[in-house]
Design a protein around this motif. Structure first.
Motif, mmCIF file in Angstrom:
data_model
loop_
_atom_site.group_PDB
_atom_site.id
_atom_site.type_symbol
_atom_site.label_atom_id
_atom_site.label_comp_id
_atom_site.label_asym_id
_atom_site.label_seq_id
_atom_site.Cartn_x
_atom_site.Cartn_y
_atom_site.Cartn_z
ATOM 1 N N HIS A 31 0.760 -1.232 -0.076
ATOM 2 C CA HIS A 31 -0.056 -0.123 -0.142
ATOM 3 C C HIS A 31 0.894 1.299 -0.151
ATOM 4 C CE1 HIS A 31 -3.569 -2.280 0.073
ATOM 5 N NE2 HIS A 31 -3.139 -3.032 0.989
ATOM 6 N N CYS A 111 -4.914 -1.191 3.804
ATOM 7 C CA CYS A 111 -4.697 0.168 3.022
ATOM 8 C C CYS A 111 -3.505 1.072 3.363
ATOM 9 C CB CYS A 111 -6.140 1.029 2.791
ATOM 10 S SG CYS A 111 -6.653 1.614 4.397
ATOM 11 N N ILE A 188 -11.274 1.361 13.631
ATOM 12 C CA ILE A 188 -10.528 0.537 12.288
ATOM 13 C C ILE A 188 -9.462 0.641 12.181
ATOM 14 C CG2 ILE A 188 -13.122 0.722 11.049
ATOM 15 C CD1 ILE A 188 -11.868 3.372 9.774
ATOM 16 N N TYR A 189 -8.612 1.311 12.903
ATOM 17 C CA TYR A 189 -7.187 1.366 12.876
ATOM 18 C C TYR A 189 -6.426 0.207 13.588
ATOM 19 C CZ TYR A 189 -7.028 5.448 10.157
ATOM 20 O OH TYR A 189 -7.103 6.565 9.297
ATOM 21 N N HIS A 205 -21.775 -2.832 9.636
ATOM 22 C CA HIS A 205 -22.221 -1.691 9.330
ATOM 23 C C HIS A 205 -20.799 -0.764 9.228
ATOM 24 C CE1 HIS A 205 -24.456 2.035 9.069
ATOM 25 N NE2 HIS A 205 -23.811 2.716 9.856
ATOM 26 N N PHE A 206 -19.644 -1.234 9.932
ATOM 27 C CA PHE A 206 -18.693 -0.375 9.822
ATOM 28 C C PHE A 206 -17.402 -1.145 9.255
ATOM 29 C CE2 PHE A 206 -20.631 1.646 13.455
ATOM 30 C CZ PHE A 206 -20.764 2.932 13.122
ATOM 31 N N ARG A 208 -16.497 -2.724 6.662
ATOM 32 C CA ARG A 208 -15.861 -2.640 5.486
ATOM 33 C C ARG A 208 -14.836 -1.505 5.101
ATOM 34 N NH1 ARG A 208 -21.174 -0.720 4.219
ATOM 35 N NH2 ARG A 208 -21.764 -2.564 3.874
ATOM 36 N N ASP A 209 -14.849 -0.548 6.299
ATOM 37 C CA ASP A 209 -13.979 0.392 6.354
ATOM 38 C C ASP A 209 -12.606 0.110 7.008
ATOM 39 O OD1 ASP A 209 -15.761 2.134 5.149
ATOM 40 O OD2 ASP A 209 -16.756 2.932 6.938
ATOM 41 N N THR A 210 -12.659 -0.857 7.457
ATOM 42 C CA THR A 210 -11.326 -1.522 8.231
ATOM 43 C C THR A 210 -10.026 -1.297 7.605
ATOM 44 O OG1 THR A 210 -12.788 -3.278 9.082
ATOM 45 C CG2 THR A 210 -10.336 -3.434 9.416
ATOM 46 N N LYS A 211 -9.135 -0.569 8.298
ATOM 47 C CA LYS A 211 -7.845 -0.562 7.734
ATOM 48 C C LYS A 211 -6.717 -1.182 8.327
ATOM 49 C CE LYS A 211 -9.087 4.703 7.178
ATOM 50 N NZ LYS A 211 -9.030 4.881 5.827
#
Ligand code: UDP
Ligand code: GLC
Ligand code: MN
Length: 367
Positions: A31, A111, A188-189, A205-206, A208-211
């Motif tokens: 990334h 990411c 998500i971090y 809900h959230f 998919r934003d996992t980093k």
């Protein structure tokens, strides 16, 4: 643009955790991070593994395991299990960086997360088991010997309430929960895989934003089996996981199989060929042919051969064991040795440049 005074830092005290560190490092590279990659290791990590680490990380730094040999020994003597994760504290000694992000070797980035460097010391995400504590698997810090020494002192005086670095760091940075929301990293971090099943609707809900995924807990990604053909993680009696956990595990294994396994194999082959050795016996003379690194070959002195050895035929030598080393041309010497007699070898001894070491052991009475 690369930023050379900031780094992602991880820790691996043995070759097993190195596998995690390598996947984490590779995921940061995939990334395109603009920061340096540093890994702390302890003496236990093998030399082969260090070579592999150097091909992924910019910096591989050996530190002492923080155990009874260190200044926290009195506190640690009663809690020997603290030793290993306390080693993490060494990250504060990397003072050639102005700011760093520490990440456990069992984390994986999904990411680019370079924006973490916009945060200040001490920033971390809540721990899913006790959200007023932060999880110490991902945190932003500023290397400083002053902080390092204060942490060691704190450890010696108070120990750690959970027996690891997380308890210690939470007591040390004790106002994290209340003082500055800017130092709370979004979950998500540092999404611990166990949180996936403890609050499924939130994950739906959230999620998919996992980093950053953190494979927290006793069973690590490398403990699972993976089918290289189907690219699926397999579960047996000792491992378990929800669908989402399995998909995170598959991401880890994809990187491991595509980028890390080939590196491990390459370095293993190099090590084998470096130690390549052929033994032959010609008329009672045991010959060892050893391939050596050119730098090793160059550092060795061409020995002065004994008079009789210039005609290195067994019958011409004394009955005592005689060992001498000589430079030889390396190319197809092995085949040559199979086809020629010792008279030829004595001729070859005059050919100097080589990365081969020839050792002749005259082991038996040569009569
Ligand atoms: N660690 C290590 N060797 C060990 C145990 C831990 O190098 O034997 C390092 C590694 O970076 C690891 C971190 O310390 O990710 C914290 O340990 P772990 O991740 O196993 O704890 P968890 O997150 O599961 O509580
Ligand atoms: C936690 C953290 C880990 C830490 C361990 C010991 O679960 O995830 O980073 O090393 O506790 O304190
Ligand atoms: Mn961890």
């Amino acid at each position: 643009m690369s930023v050379t005074d900031q780094a992602f830092v991880t820790l691996a005290t043995d070759d097993v955790y190195c596998q995690g560190a390598l996947v984490l490092g590779q995921s940061l590279r995939n990334h395109t991070t603009s920061r340096k990659l540093a890994v702390l290791i302890t003496p236990e990590v093998s030399s082969g593994m260090r070579s592999v680490l150097r091909s992924v990380f910019d910096e591989v730094t050996e530190v002492d395991a923080l155990d009874s040999a260190d200044s926290v020994r009195l506190a640690l003597l009663q809690r020997p299990e603290l030793g290993v994760t306390f080693t993490k504290l060494h990250c504060w000694t990397l003072t050639h960086y102005s700011k760093c992000v520490f990440m456990d070797a069992d984390t994986l980035v999904l990411c680019n997360v370079d924006e973490l460097f916009d945060r200040e010391e001490f920033s971390a995400a809540p721990d899913s088991g006790w959200p007023d504590c932060f999880n110490s698997g991902v945190f932003v810090f500023r290397p400083s010997l002053k902080t390092y020494n204060l942490l060691l002192q704190f450890a010696a005086e108070h120990g750690s309430f959970d027996g690891g670095d997380q308890g210690l760091l939470n007591s040390f940075f004790s106002n994290w929960a209340t003082a500055d929301i800017g130092k709370h990293l979004p979950f998500i971090y540092n999404l611990s895989s166990s949180a996936v099943y403890s609050y499924v609707p939130a994950f739906n809900h959230f999620g998919r934003d996992t980093k950053v995924v953190h494979f927290l807990g006793a069973t690590k990604p490398w403990n699972y089996k993976y089918n290289l053909q189907t690219k699926r993680v397999m579960q047996d009696g000792t491992t378990s996981g929800s669908f989402h956990q399995l998909s995170f595990l598959a991401l880890w294994w994809n990187i491991y199989s595509a980028s890390i396994l080939p590196l491990l194999e390459k370095f293993q082959k190099m090590e084998e060929s470096e130690s390549e050795e052929w033994k032959h016996t010609f008329s009672g003379v045991e010959i060892t042919l050893k391939k050596v690194d050119p730098s090793v070959a160059n550092s060795l002195q061409m020995p002065v051969l004994p008079e009789q050895a210039s005609e290195a035929h067994p019958t011409a030598c004394s009955s005592e064991e005689l060992t001498f080393k000589a430079w030889l041309y390396s190319s197809n010497l092995y085949t040559k040795l199979n086809n020629v007699d010792l008279a030829f070898i004595s001729l070859s001894l005059t050919d100097l440049p080589s990365n081969m070491l020839l050792i002749l052991h005259f082991r038996k009475p040569l009569s």
